[in-house]
Design an enzyme around this catalytic site. Structure first.
Site, PDB file in Angstrom:
ATOM      1  N   GLU A   1      -4.049   2.306  -7.288  1.00 54.97           N
ATOM      2  CA  GLU A   1      -4.447   3.444  -6.454  1.00 54.97           C
ATOM      3  C   GLU A   1      -3.477   4.597  -6.685  1.00 54.97           C
ATOM      4  OE1 GLU A   1      -6.660   1.779  -2.406  1.00 54.97           O
ATOM      5  OE2 GLU A   1      -4.897   3.036  -2.236  1.00 54.97           O
TER       6      GLU A   1
ATOM      7  N   HIS B   1       0.855  -1.190   0.000  1.00 57.26           N
ATOM      8  CA  HIS B   1       0.000   0.000   0.000  1.00 57.26           C
ATOM      9  C   HIS B   1       0.890   1.238   0.000  1.00 57.26           C
ATOM     10  CE1 HIS B   1      -2.850   3.070   1.278  1.00 57.26           C
ATOM     11  NE2 HIS B   1      -3.797   2.254   0.839  1.00 57.26           N
TER      12      HIS B   1
HETATM   13  O1  G3P Z   1      -6.739   1.134   0.405  1.00 57.12           O
HETATM   14  C1  G3P Z   1      -7.739   2.049   0.118  1.00 57.12           C
HETATM   15  C2  G3P Z   1      -7.351   3.429   0.420  1.00 57.12           C
HETATM   16  O2  G3P Z   1      -5.999   3.739   0.267  1.00 57.12           O
HETATM   17  C3  G3P Z   1      -8.206   4.441  -0.231  1.00 57.12           C
HETATM   18  O3  G3P Z   1      -8.299   5.470   0.670  1.00 57.12           O
HETATM   19  O4  G3P Z   1      -9.405   7.282   1.824  1.00 57.12           O
HETATM   20  O5  G3P Z   1      -9.044   7.410  -0.627  1.00 57.12           O
HETATM   21  O6  G3P Z   1     -10.724   5.827   0.272  1.00 57.12           O
HETATM   22  P1  G3P Z   1      -9.440   6.546   0.520  1.00 57.12           P
END
Ligand code: G3P
Length: 219
Positions: free
Chosen positions: A138, A89
């Protein structure tokens, strides 16, 4: 499927993590959408022994039994009831690819499912070579955003990530700034099988309401 990353939010720690996991279990069963709480290693045992849905942990370290003070050994979280683990992550990346590969090997040795994050398409291709159960795109700059999501800001990248996912035969999870059923719907339309979410749920006054909204993306 929806991964709810508890991170180290207060609402996702200790007794509050247990309460939230019960809400996730209820919404998951009511909606028929698989929702996975991804909890702190210190909370796995209690949560996994209370709810009857999959519980994952946020990270394991590339270590074996022995002298590794402060590390999270995969055997321990597996024994506590974790079904899977996040790896790489962007808030807790490995120093190098070799360490990630070792952690992934260790997770697989003990029988944990794995999801490996990537910050861009190049990294997504690279981590796919480890053959995790899920790959996840992400963009770090959108994590925690309350107004711009990966779905609205990066549709072309999600589309390309989905092509990579199909080529390597590993399902794609997308996350960062997801906060509405429209975001979820868009990610699925672009080829993801699910999303990863944190702040939308962890900062919510009514997490059940937010979860019920997100699962609408599957209708
Ligand atoms: O692993 C999911 C996370 O990093 C996403 O965070 O707060 O953007 O939903 P958020």
């Amino acid at each position: 499927m929806i991964f709810v990353n508890f991170k180290t939010y207060e609402s996702g720690t200790g007794g509050k993590a247990l309460l939230l996991s019960k809400i996730i279990e209820e919404v998951s069963k009511e909606s028929g959408v698989k929702i996975i709480p991804v909890v702190q290693s210190s909370d796995i045992k209690e949560i996994a022994s209370t709810v009857s849905i999959e519980v994952w942990t946020q990270k394991i370290d590339p270590v074996e039994f022995g002298a590794h003070t402060g590390s999270i050994i995969p055997e321990a979280v597996f024994e506590d009831g974790a079904i899977g683990t996040f790896l790489n992550h962007s808030e807790n990346r490995f120093n190098d690819f070799e360490s990630l590969a070792k952690a992934h090997d260790r997770a697989k040795e003990v029988g944990l499912k794995t999801l490996i994050f990537a910050k861009d398409l190049e990294e997504l291709t690279k981590v796919s070579s480890l053959k995790p159960d899920y790959i996840s795109y992400e963009p770090p700059e959108l994590i925690g955003s309350t107004d711009i999501s990966v779905a609205t800001a990066k549709p072309e990248i999600i589309q390309k990530a989905s092509e990579i996912s199909k080529q390597v035969g590993i399902p794609l999870i997308v996350g960062a700034g997801v906060h509405s059923f429209q975001d979820v719907k868009k990610c699925l339309e672009l080829g993801a099988v699910g999303i990863a979410v944190a702040s939308d749920i962890m900062n919510a006054e009514d997490p059940r309401k937010e979860l019920l909204d997100l699962v609408e993306g599957y209708r």
